[in-house]
Scaffold this motif. Sequence first.
Motif, short mmCIF file in Angstrom:
data_model
loop_
_atom_site.label_atom_id
_atom_site.label_comp_id
_atom_site.label_asym_id
_atom_site.label_seq_id
_atom_site.Cartn_x
_atom_site.Cartn_y
_atom_site.Cartn_z
N HIS A 1 42.53 42.59 38.42
CA HIS A 1 41.45 43.07 38.53
C HIS A 1 41.39 43.82 40.08
CE1 HIS A 1 40.00 39.10 40.53
NE2 HIS A 1 39.81 39.92 41.53
N HIS B 1 36.18 39.69 35.33
CA HIS B 1 36.10 41.20 35.69
C HIS B 1 37.43 41.70 35.85
CE1 HIS B 1 36.73 38.55 39.29
NE2 HIS B 1 36.91 39.44 39.97
N HIS C 1 40.01 44.59 47.39
CA HIS C 1 41.36 43.97 47.18
C HIS C 1 42.03 44.24 45.62
CE1 HIS C 1 38.45 40.74 45.79
NE2 HIS C 1 39.42 40.57 44.82
N ALA D 1 43.97 42.20 42.71
CA ALA D 1 44.34 40.64 42.25
C ALA D 1 45.33 40.63 41.15
CB ALA D 1 43.16 40.13 41.63
N PHE E 1 44.35 34.67 49.29
CA PHE E 1 44.39 36.05 49.64
C PHE E 1 45.23 36.29 50.70
CE2 PHE E 1 40.07 35.86 47.62
CZ PHE E 1 39.98 37.27 47.30
N GLU F 1 45.05 39.41 46.23
CA GLU F 1 44.58 38.16 45.80
C GLU F 1 45.62 37.73 44.75
OE1 GLU F 1 40.75 38.07 43.74
OE2 GLU F 1 40.75 36.04 43.86
FE LIG Z 1 39.15 38.83 43.25
#
Ligand SMILES: [Fe+2]
Length: 254
Positions: free
Chosen positions: A103, A148, A163, A165, A204, A214
């Motif tokens: 994501h 997500h 960020h 991920a 993170f 992340e």
């Molecule tokens: Fe995230």
Amino acid sequence: MRPADDPALPPAVEPGPTLRELVWGVERAADLAILADRLGPAARREGEGLHSRDPTGLALGFRVMAREAAPVRLRQRNQGDHRGRVNERLSAYGSPPALRIVHCAYNIPRAANEAALAFWCGPLGFKPVDKVLDTGTFLQAEGDVEHHNFFLCFRPDRAGINHIAVELWDFDAVMEAGNRMIEAGWKESRRPGRHRLGSNVYRFVHAPCGGRLEFVADMDRMDKDWQTRVWEKNPGHNIWMIRSSGPDPAGTGD
Ligand SMILES: [Fe+2]
């Protein structure tokens, strides 16, 4: 990553290192045609891809992606009377591979939120999985099952990258990947934990290309039967987060 002054890059939406174009993979060329039709004059074809911008000015790309299946590695576990792993020791992963970018979280000023949501959930076909009225909206891409793929995260002053991920095998891989980044001189940006919305374990670090990176494992998956949940207030960022009773400068635990 490219130098910020590379003329081939689309304009930045914020000063400093940042995300200059967010490229989404689609399964078939026909999907590009559907998106081009939905976006109308807001999109342009270029080579094999499609390009557009979201209402904040963020450059978007779409292209057919031949996705290779990520290698699944599930460690057997022991628990109570359950003997999943016998006569076998664990060892460090060392350098666990990134399975995929799972994501992107994007800062959105509140005043720009509704226009952004209308765009992402309209022509782009994303679905809100969790809508948190004081925090932001977790959006799932059409056809995917991740909790997500895009998160519109409220930030008062400006739009921009929050960020990116990357999914890894499991909890150990997330911890080890963070350790490797720290050993290489990168800075951790928050303590490791497990998120409440999404349920993923996380770690993170600040990213030189802007925002943060992340590391993620074991995130919730919601299929088409999932009904959007609306939260008046954020139910809390974490199920748990690492706490320490004091400094351990040597880091040995001795
Ligand atoms: Fe995230």
